[in-house]
Motif scaffolding. Structure first.
Motif, PDB file in Angstrom:
ATOM      1  N   GLY A  87      64.764  60.145  -3.418  1.00  0.00           N
ATOM      2  CA  GLY A  87      63.892  61.297  -3.286  1.00  0.00           C
ATOM      3  C   GLY A  87      62.516  60.911  -2.802  1.00  0.00           C
ATOM      4  O   GLY A  87      62.126  59.735  -2.851  1.00  0.00           O
ATOM      5  N   TRP A  88      61.800  61.905  -2.317  1.00  0.00           N
ATOM      6  CA  TRP A  88      60.401  61.753  -1.941  1.00  0.00           C
ATOM      7  C   TRP A  88      59.584  62.780  -2.730  1.00  0.00           C
ATOM      8  O   TRP A  88      59.985  63.946  -2.853  1.00  0.00           O
ATOM      9  N   PHE A  89      58.468  62.325  -3.218  1.00  0.00           N
ATOM     10  CA  PHE A  89      57.501  63.175  -3.900  1.00  0.00           C
ATOM     11  C   PHE A  89      56.144  62.945  -3.249  1.00  0.00           C
ATOM     12  O   PHE A  89      55.951  61.959  -2.529  1.00  0.00           O
ATOM     13  N   ARG A  90      55.214  63.830  -3.529  1.00  0.00           N
ATOM     14  CA  ARG A  90      53.858  63.625  -3.019  1.00  0.00           C
ATOM     15  C   ARG A  90      52.858  64.092  -4.065  1.00  0.00           C
ATOM     16  O   ARG A  90      53.148  64.962  -4.895  1.00  0.00           O
ATOM     17  N   GLN A  91      51.668  63.511  -3.968  1.00  0.00           N
ATOM     18  CA  GLN A  91      50.600  63.863  -4.898  1.00  0.00           C
ATOM     19  C   GLN A  91      49.289  63.945  -4.144  1.00  0.00           C
ATOM     20  O   GLN A  91      48.805  62.951  -3.605  1.00  0.00           O
ATOM     21  N   ALA A  92      48.734  65.143  -4.108  1.00  0.00           N
ATOM     22  CA  ALA A  92      47.428  65.368  -3.491  1.00  0.00           C
ATOM     23  C   ALA A  92      46.340  65.152  -4.541  1.00  0.00           C
ATOM     24  O   ALA A  92      46.604  65.269  -5.744  1.00  0.00           O
ATOM     25  N   PRO A  93      45.118  64.861  -4.118  1.00  0.00           N
ATOM     26  CA  PRO A  93      44.029  64.644  -5.072  1.00  0.00           C
ATOM     27  C   PRO A  93      43.859  65.828  -6.014  1.00  0.00           C
ATOM     28  O   PRO A  93      43.797  66.973  -5.586  1.00  0.00           O
ATOM     29  N   GLY A  94      43.835  65.540  -7.299  1.00  0.00           N
ATOM     30  CA  GLY A  94      43.625  66.575  -8.283  1.00  0.00           C
ATOM     31  C   GLY A  94      44.830  67.437  -8.594  1.00  0.00           C
ATOM     32  O   GLY A  94      44.717  68.407  -9.356  1.00  0.00           O
ATOM     33  N   LYS A  95      45.960  67.093  -8.017  1.00  0.00           N
ATOM     34  CA  LYS A  95      47.173  67.893  -8.235  1.00  0.00           C
ATOM     35  C   LYS A  95      48.276  67.047  -8.844  1.00  0.00           C
ATOM     36  O   LYS A  95      48.240  65.817  -8.791  1.00  0.00           O
ATOM     37  N   GLU A  96      49.258  67.726  -9.388  1.00  0.00           N
ATOM     38  CA  GLU A  96      50.393  67.011  -9.950  1.00  0.00           C
ATOM     39  C   GLU A  96      51.340  66.548  -8.848  1.00  0.00           C
ATOM     40  O   GLU A  96      51.336  67.074  -7.742  1.00  0.00           O
ATOM     41  N   ARG A  97      52.131  65.557  -9.185  1.00  0.00           N
ATOM     42  CA  ARG A  97      53.106  65.058  -8.229  1.00  0.00           C
ATOM     43  C   ARG A  97      54.160  66.135  -7.979  1.00  0.00           C
ATOM     44  O   ARG A  97      54.701  66.728  -8.925  1.00  0.00           O
ATOM     45  N   GLU A  98      54.449  66.338  -6.710  1.00  0.00           N
ATOM     46  CA  GLU A  98      55.299  67.451  -6.282  1.00  0.00           C
ATOM     47  C   GLU A  98      56.561  66.944  -5.604  1.00  0.00           C
ATOM     48  O   GLU A  98      56.505  66.010  -4.789  1.00  0.00           O
ATOM     49  N   PHE A  99      57.680  67.556  -5.896  1.00  0.00           N
ATOM     50  CA  PHE A  99      58.938  67.213  -5.234  1.00  0.00           C
ATOM     51  C   PHE A  99      58.888  67.625  -3.775  1.00  0.00           C
ATOM     52  O   PHE A  99      58.461  68.732  -3.444  1.00  0.00           O
ATOM     53  N   VAL A 100      59.376  66.737  -2.899  1.00  0.00           N
ATOM     54  CA  VAL A 100      59.398  67.014  -1.466  1.00  0.00           C
ATOM     55  C   VAL A 100      60.829  67.124  -0.943  1.00  0.00           C
ATOM     56  O   VAL A 100      61.206  68.113  -0.321  1.00  0.00           O
ATOM     57  N   ALA A 101      61.619  66.087  -1.182  1.00  0.00           N
ATOM     58  CA  ALA A 101      62.969  66.071  -0.619  1.00  0.00           C
ATOM     59  C   ALA A 101      63.839  65.098  -1.395  1.00  0.00           C
ATOM     60  O   ALA A 101      63.336  64.155  -2.008  1.00  0.00           O
ATOM     61  N   ALA A 102      65.146  65.337  -1.327  1.00  0.00           N
ATOM     62  CA  ALA A 102      66.097  64.445  -1.978  1.00  0.00           C
ATOM     63  C   ALA A 102      67.349  64.335  -1.129  1.00  0.00           C
ATOM     64  O   ALA A 102      67.686  65.244  -0.364  1.00  0.00           O
ATOM     65  N   ILE A 103      68.015  63.209  -1.284  1.00  0.00           N
ATOM     66  CA  ILE A 103      69.274  62.989  -0.589  1.00  0.00           C
ATOM     67  C   ILE A 103      70.248  62.342  -1.563  1.00  0.00           C
ATOM     68  O   ILE A 103      69.866  61.490  -2.362  1.00  0.00           O
ATOM     69  N   SER A 104      71.495  62.768  -1.488  1.00  0.00           N
ATOM     70  CA  SER A 104      72.488  62.247  -2.412  1.00  0.00           C
ATOM     71  C   SER A 104      72.850  60.805  -2.075  1.00  0.00           C
ATOM     72  O   SER A 104      72.521  60.299  -0.995  1.00  0.00           O
ATOM     73  N   ARG A 105      73.549  60.184  -2.983  1.00  0.00           N
ATOM     74  CA  ARG A 105      73.918  58.790  -2.798  1.00  0.00           C
ATOM     75  C   ARG A 105      74.735  58.569  -1.520  1.00  0.00           C
ATOM     76  O   ARG A 105      74.575  57.581  -0.835  1.00  0.00           O
ATOM     77  N   THR A 106      75.589  59.507  -1.228  1.00  0.00           N
ATOM     78  CA  THR A 106      76.426  59.383  -0.039  1.00  0.00           C
ATOM     79  C   THR A 106      75.708  59.808   1.235  1.00  0.00           C
ATOM     80  O   THR A 106      76.169  59.515   2.338  1.00  0.00           O
ATOM     81  N   GLY A 107      74.603  60.520   1.066  1.00  0.00           N
ATOM     82  CA  GLY A 107      73.889  61.046   2.229  1.00  0.00           C
ATOM     83  C   GLY A 107      74.437  62.372   2.704  1.00  0.00           C
ATOM     84  O   GLY A 107      73.922  62.951   3.665  1.00  0.00           O
ATOM     85  N   GLY A 108      75.439  62.886   2.022  1.00  0.00           N
ATOM     86  CA  GLY A 108      76.081  64.110   2.463  1.00  0.00           C
ATOM     87  C   GLY A 108      75.345  65.377   2.089  1.00  0.00           C
ATOM     88  O   GLY A 108      75.609  66.447   2.649  1.00  0.00           O
ATOM     89  N   SER A 109      74.418  65.253   1.150  1.00  0.00           N
ATOM     90  CA  SER A 109      73.674  66.430   0.695  1.00  0.00           C
ATOM     91  C   SER A 109      72.193  66.142   0.673  1.00  0.00           C
ATOM     92  O   SER A 109      71.770  65.043   0.320  1.00  0.00           O
ATOM     93  N   THR A 110      71.424  67.158   1.055  1.00  0.00           N
ATOM     94  CA  THR A 110      69.973  67.048   1.016  1.00  0.00           C
ATOM     95  C   THR A 110      69.385  68.305   0.395  1.00  0.00           C
ATOM     96  O   THR A 110      70.039  69.362   0.363  1.00  0.00           O
ATOM     97  N   TYR A 111      68.156  68.172  -0.086  1.00  0.00           N
ATOM     98  CA  TYR A 111      67.492  69.322  -0.705  1.00  0.00           C
ATOM     99  C   TYR A 111      66.002  69.157  -0.492  1.00  0.00           C
ATOM    100  O   TYR A 111      65.485  68.034  -0.528  1.00  0.00           O
ATOM    101  N   PHE A 112      65.310  70.292  -0.284  1.00  0.00           N
ATOM    102  CA  PHE A 112      63.889  70.226   0.051  1.00  0.00           C
ATOM    103  C   PHE A 112      63.066  71.185  -0.806  1.00  0.00           C
ATOM    104  O   PHE A 112      63.548  72.251  -1.215  1.00  0.00           O
TER     105      PHE A 112
END
Length: 123
Positions: free
Chosen positions: A34-59
């Motif tokens: 997965g990828w997350f991001r954190q802007a100054p003064g904000k909480e870490r936010e979910f960006v994207a994820a990919i399954s172990r096989t690569g067959g599924s993604t989510y944003f």
């Protein structure tokens, strides 16, 4: 597993960047990523994820239609392609690995984290 995120930098609004997440040791094939991001003064936010096989993604809603996530098993690397960047995408981006075949969207669902790479989008 040790993760190394790279590819951040300064880009103008509307531009593109590709982030990479590599493992210096163990293969990433057994991890959901997965990828997350954190802007100054904000909480870490979910960006994207990919399954172990690569067959599924989510944003996350804020990046749907603009970002894609992929994995290259031969290179043991996960990518986050970011297009149509906006100033509000400015943040430190973190990659993370999860010991599960499924995808995760919450911080506590991930077991390993990289050090982060800074993305700055100018207006």
């Amino acid at each position: 597993v040790q993760l190394q995120a790279s590819g951040g930098g300064l880009v103008q609004a509307g531009g593109s960047l590709r982030l990479s997440c590599a493992s210096s040791g163990r293969t990433l094939r057994t991890y959901g990523m997965g990828w997350f991001r954190q802007a100054p003064g904000k909480e870490r936010e979910f960006v994207a994820a990919i399954s172990r096989t690569g067959g599924s993604t989510y944003f996350g809603d804020s990046v749907k239609g603009r970002f894609t996530i992929s994995r290259d098993k031969a290179k043991n690397t996960v990518y986050l392609q970011m297009n149509s960047l906006k100033p509000e995408d400015t943040a430190v981006y973190y990659c993370a690995a999860r010991v599960s075949i499924s995808m995760g969207t919450k911080r506590n669902e991930y077991d390993y984290w990289g050090q982060g790479t800074l993305v700055t989008v100018s207006s």
